[in-house]
Design a protein around this motif. Structure first.
Motif, PDB file in Angstrom:
ATOM      1  N   GLU A  14       1.290   4.123  -2.849  1.00 48.83           N
ATOM      2  CA  GLU A  14       1.041   5.520  -2.510  1.00 48.83           C
ATOM      3  C   GLU A  14       2.218   6.391  -2.952  1.00 48.83           C
ATOM      4  O   GLU A  14       2.040   7.475  -3.517  1.00 48.83           O
ATOM      5  CB  GLU A  14       0.841   5.637  -0.996  1.00 48.83           C
ATOM      6  CG  GLU A  14       0.227   6.946  -0.551  1.00 48.83           C
ATOM      7  CD  GLU A  14       0.161   7.047   0.979  1.00 48.83           C
ATOM      8  OE1 GLU A  14       0.051   5.988   1.638  1.00 48.83           O
ATOM      9  OE2 GLU A  14       0.249   8.174   1.488  1.00 48.83           O
ATOM     10  N   LEU A  15       3.410   5.878  -2.716  1.00 45.25           N
ATOM     11  CA  LEU A  15       4.610   6.619  -3.082  1.00 45.25           C
ATOM     12  C   LEU A  15       4.692   6.793  -4.607  1.00 45.25           C
ATOM     13  O   LEU A  15       4.950   7.878  -5.117  1.00 45.25           O
ATOM     14  CB  LEU A  15       5.851   5.888  -2.565  1.00 45.25           C
ATOM     15  CG  LEU A  15       7.179   6.613  -2.731  1.00 45.25           C
ATOM     16  CD1 LEU A  15       7.188   7.870  -1.878  1.00 45.25           C
ATOM     17  CD2 LEU A  15       8.337   5.698  -2.340  1.00 45.25           C
ATOM     18  N   ASP A  31       0.831  -1.203   0.000  1.00 45.51           N
ATOM     19  CA  ASP A  31       0.000   0.000   0.000  1.00 45.51           C
ATOM     20  C   ASP A  31       0.867   1.255   0.000  1.00 45.51           C
ATOM     21  O   ASP A  31       0.626   2.183  -0.755  1.00 45.51           O
ATOM     22  CB  ASP A  31      -0.916   0.027   1.235  1.00 45.51           C
ATOM     23  CG  ASP A  31      -2.066  -0.958   1.093  1.00 45.51           C
ATOM     24  OD1 ASP A  31      -2.264  -1.469  -0.037  1.00 45.51           O
ATOM     25  OD2 ASP A  31      -2.735  -1.221   2.099  1.00 45.51           O
ATOM     26  N   ALA A  32       1.872   1.246   0.871  1.00 43.29           N
ATOM     27  CA  ALA A  32       2.737   2.413   0.975  1.00 43.29           C
ATOM     28  C   ALA A  32       3.510   2.622  -0.322  1.00 43.29           C
ATOM     29  O   ALA A  32       3.668   3.755  -0.793  1.00 43.29           O
ATOM     30  CB  ALA A  32       3.699   2.257   2.147  1.00 43.29           C
ATOM     31  N   ALA A  82       4.664   8.613   1.996  1.00 38.19           N
ATOM     32  CA  ALA A  82       3.953   7.351   2.172  1.00 38.19           C
ATOM     33  C   ALA A  82       4.049   7.016   3.651  1.00 38.19           C
ATOM     34  O   ALA A  82       5.080   6.544   4.114  1.00 38.19           O
ATOM     35  CB  ALA A  82       4.573   6.258   1.320  1.00 38.19           C
TER      36      ALA A  82
END
Length: 865
Positions: free
Chosen positions: A722-723, A718-719, A784
């Motif tokens: 997002e990044l 997820d992170a 993130a």
RNA sequence: GGGCGCUUAGCUCAGCGGGAGAGCGCUUCCUUGACGUGGAAGAGGUCACAGGUUCAAUCCCUGUAGCGCCCA
């Protein structure tokens, strides 16, 4: 492989291969639990239309999945002889030669219908093959074939013996065009403008007159009484008197009957027992004669005096004129009223007194209602159960005799010597009563729906106790449109319970109607019908199938638009090219048919495998609830936005690395293979073709349904996404070329980033990373969680655009903060909301606060505009 | 007249008590070696209206309006 997906090429050969392989027969999974659906038999006159396409595709999606799940699946196809419709077609052919069926005679006419059936009846089965329907053709049945005819006869005789079939004089719906009786539900009512004619009937004793009202003035020729409500004070003196029927000079009584509605017209109604069901009942109660004034083709007969020979509509006006001339016409009001039409030819039906055969439905209804109430048969969606109850509770006896030739002839004979009626399983040679041989078989045939009602068990061999009958009754599911719940579903329940002592099917899946894009009904006469065969020719069967499945929410009408098909074909192309990509990196035929998930998947592979397992579980849930639109929507989105857009892109870097190449190849293979399996019930041709390339072992149509792998998802995905999203937004807002490499410094206090990130950032967004903070020059941050990436601004971007970008982000963050803060400041919320909800909002507020701080700091660093 | 549905982004529709979703269409950018039948980013909704229940309503309840279907 072609660089693009060509449905016509893909769909050319597979059907024959499937059919010949025997995969469509239940013997394919001999040890599985039986799962049977009998196809609602299309009319033998029929051609495949969009409604069939929807219905059949839903069937095939259910059936193919169950087959892959290991059930012993039978999907039994067949056709309905469609009495009136088929007879009309052949009569029309005869008409070209200037002949009627009476010219050729009953026996030869029926031979001609059979000849026509042999010649043209197979059209729809060819079309079903084109659509890819996985029915077991070796078990195909026809409602008029020998076995089913025996079932029909057995049911008729048995019901007769139980007193549930009787012959009687009743008012039935008569079609003057087809010259046959119809059942109540074969009549369609429409509101039409008409006239309510008020007629004065003079009292015979000269004491004035009564005024009656009617919309069908000509029927007064057959009046044998006038009725009023017994409690209607206006007419208390009239009851028992007689009136003289104008034009006919017949003396008829005034009677009192509860059924009369004092609010209608004048409150006094004319009584025509031979031409109205209510009047028939009144007539019976009061001993009034029933005078039939119409011929079978709805012309006035000899009982209509000087009007005889006129068509009913002409007679209506002539009678009105004559009444006016004689001074009997009181007045005429405009009025819309509901007029019944023959559902086949739209001719206005005539309520007509005649001798017909009926099924006494009351004793059959109770168990059929109970079966649904108790849940032994379930409607999906459930709300249709209400309509079913309401209809069943208000049923009148079912008129089953038809005055046509094409159908199951009623197995009843009448003795010409002693009038004995003989109903038997074997044709009688002599009258059992008087031993005479002067026997005459009833001329009529049975309503087509009589044989359809037996379809779930007659097709399996009943009345014989066959292995198929033992295995496949009750059927698992019935799939049909709501329009034939009453014609068919209700009657199958009644007959199944009566003769098999069990419900005919467990689940009844009701789907909607296919509508034109503008929401109107699709019909040839409106010119807005889309022919599914045209769609198959232009776009392919698979795209049509996927479009229909995706558009069909349970129980909702389906607004059909070619855009859906276009979209489905594009998806096919995408899947095709994903397969090309995968096959560019692994050997054709190297993927195992089942299992084969990598033991030590890298983080990217673990992510997609765990997502696949989630999707598989959810897909199965939705499919078990018959929510195929949602199930395939889920799968479509997963395939496109997670497998194709993310995993295939992630795999490119992983394939370049010797350490991860193997797991990645393996993962690509099994993920694509499982997608093919999941999509197969909806798009069988394309998936079979790709399976053949990828797996090359056996047929996908007979393969096993996937079981989820055990891979655990890495938390960092997820992170990471997002990044990447942040970097892409940064590029987009500054119109930086995706090719232009960027250097990014990263601070990661909580060690969110994993070792695989740098190479993927390089590969996906051309960003080279290094840990540390910027010391010189201006930079922006992408975030993130607690991780921050610093991208250089000086010389790269327009600072004003950057300021605007940050301010937009700041605004959004402030809104988030406000929202969470407002809730958290409310003491009732803290007291009453569940702890996890409060915690979630606290988390949100904290994150929003942090984001705001970072963005403000950045704006400060940028300096004033 | 009775019953059953529906009313959510420009269109077609999902969702159904805790910050509005998809496809298509639209805007901007991208000839990235599976795919331009493509990729990336984005704009766009007082969830028909009015009350009520609840800490909290697009979601539950009541009513209103409009539309559709079935039955009489």
């Amino acid at each position: 492989m072609n660089p693009t997906y060509d449905p016509a090429a893909v769909e050319a050969d597979w059907y024959d291969i499937w059919e010949k392989s025997g995969v469509f027969a239940p013997e394919h999974n001999p040890d599985g639990e039986p799962f049977c659906i009998v196809l609602p038999p299309p009319n033998v006159t029929g051609v495949l239309h969009m409604g069939h396409a929807l219905n059949h595709v839903i069937h095939d999606v259910i059936i193919r999945r169950k087959r892959m799940q290991g059930y012993r699946v039978l999907w039994l196809p067949g056709m309905d002889h469609a009495g009136i419709a088929t007879q009309t077609v052949v009569e029309r052919e005869l008409a070209h030669e200037g002949l009627t069926r009476h010219d050729v005679g009953r026996e030869r006419f029926i031979e001609q219908v059979w000849a026509w059936k042999t010649r043209s009846g197979g059209t729809i089965t060819e079309q079903m093959r084109k659509l890819g329907e996985s029915v077991d053709w070796s078990r195909e049945r026809f409602t008029m074939d020998e076995g089913l005819s025996r079932a029909v006869r057995e049911v008729f005789v048995s019901l007769y013996e139980k007193g549930l079939i009787y012959r009687g004089n009743r008012i039935i719906n008569w079609c003057p065009q087809h010259l046959t009786a119809l059942s109540d539900i074969e009549v369609e009512y429409e509101d039409e403008a008409g006239e309510l004619v008020f007629i004065n009937y003079p009292f015979t004793d000269g004491s004035g007159h009564l005024t009656v009202a009617t919309t069908r003035a000509e029927t007064m020729l057959g009046d044998t009484g006038v009725a009023v409500h017994p409690g209607d004070g206006r007419y208390s003196d009239a009851i028992g008197k007689t009136v003289t029927l104008p034009l006919m000079n017949r003396e008829i009584p005034v009677v009192a009957d509860e059924i009369v509605d004092p609010e209608f017209g004048t409150g006094a109604v004319k009584v025509t027992p031979a031409h109205d069901p209510n009047d028939f009942e009144i007539g019976r109660r009061h001993g009034l004669e029933a005078i039939n004034i119409l011929t079978e083709s709805a012309e006035v007969n000899e009982n209509g005096g000087r009007f005889s020979g006129l068509d009913r509509m002409t007679a209506r006006l002539a009678v009105q004129d004559a009444l006016a001339e004689g001074g009997h016409l009181d007045h005429i009001e405009e009025r819309t009223h509901s007029v019944g039409h023959c559902s086949r030819c739209n001719t206005v039906v005539e309520p007509y007194l005649s001798l017909q055969w009926f099924v006494k439905v009351a004793p059959l209804v109770t168990p059929a209602i109970e079966a649904v109430r108790s849940g032994r048969t379930r409607f999906v969606p459930e709300r249709w159960e209400n309509s079913y109850y309401h209809w069943m509770e208000n049923l009148r006896d079912w008129c089953i005799s038809r005055q046509i030739w094409w159908g199951h002839r009623i197995p009843a004979w009448q003795c010409g010597d002693c009038d004995e009626v003989i109903v038997t399983r074997e044709d009688p040679a002599a009258c059992p009563s008087c031993s005479g041989s002067n026997l005459q078989q009833d001329e009529d045939v049975l309503d087509t729906w009589f044989s359809s009602a037996l379809w779930p068990f007659s097709t399996l061999g009943w009345p014989d106790e066959t292995p198929d009958l033992a295995a496949f009754y009750p059927n698992a599911v019935l799939v049909t449109g709501f329009d034939i719940i009453f014609f068919w579903v209700a009657r199958m329940l009644k007959m199944g319970l009566e003769f098999m002592d069990d419900v005919p099917f467990r689940d009844v899946v009701i789907h909607g109607l296919v509508r034109a894009p503008d929401g109107r009904k699709m019909s040839k006469s409106l010119g807005n019908a889309i022919d599914p065969l045209d769609v198959i020719d232009s776009h392919g069967a698979d795209p049509l199938r996927l479009a229909v499945v995706q558009a069909a929410a349970p129980g909702q009408d389906v607004p059909f638009d070619m855009e859906w098909v276009e979209g489905a074909r594009k998806f096919g192309n995408k899947l095709w090219n994903a397969a090309r990509f995968v096959l560019g990196h692994i050997e054709a035929g190297s993927v195992p048919a089942q299992g084969g998930y990598p033991d030590d998947p890298g983080p990217e592979a673990a992510w997609i495998l765990s997502r696949l397992a989630d999707v598989l579980r959810r897909f199965d849930q939705l499919a078990d609830e018959y929510r195929f639109s949602d199930a395939y929507g889920l799968l479509y989105n997963f395939a496109w936005s997670e497998v194709f857009d993310w995993y295939l892109e992630l795999s490119k870097a992983a394939l370049d690395d010797q350490e991860t190449a193997r797991q990645t190849q393996q993962t690509l293979g099994v993920v694509l293979r499982d997608l093919l399996k999941l999509f197969h019930p909806a798009i069988p041709y394309l998936t079979e073709e790709l399976w053949n390339e990828l797996v090359g072992d056996g047929l996908l149509a007979g393969a096993e349904w996937p079981t989820p792998s055990q891979a655990a998802a890495p938390k960092s995905m997820d992170a990471f996404q997002e990044l990447v999203g942040g970097i892409r937004r940064f590029r987009a807002s500054h119109q930086l070329s995706p090719r232009q490499g960027l250097q990014m410094l990263v601070t990661d206090p909580d060690s969110i980033a994993e070792s695989w990130w740098p190479r993927q950032l390089e590969s996906l967004v051309a960003v080279a990373t290094e840990s540390g903070q910027p010391t010189a020059g201006r930079s922006t941050r992408v975030v993130a969680g607690s991780l921050q990436g610093f991208l250089p601004l000086d010389g790269v971007v327009d600072l004003d655009a950057e300021r605007a970008r940050l301010e937009r982000a700041l605004g959004a963050a402030e809104e988030d903060f406000e929202l969470a803060d407002r809730k958290l400041s409310n003491p009732s919320f803290r007291d009453r909301a569940p702890a996890e909800v409060v915690a979630k909002d606290e988390q949100k507020r904290k994150e929003a606060e942090a984001t705001i701080a970072k963005l403000r700091a950045q704006l400060d660093e940028l300096g004033p505009a």
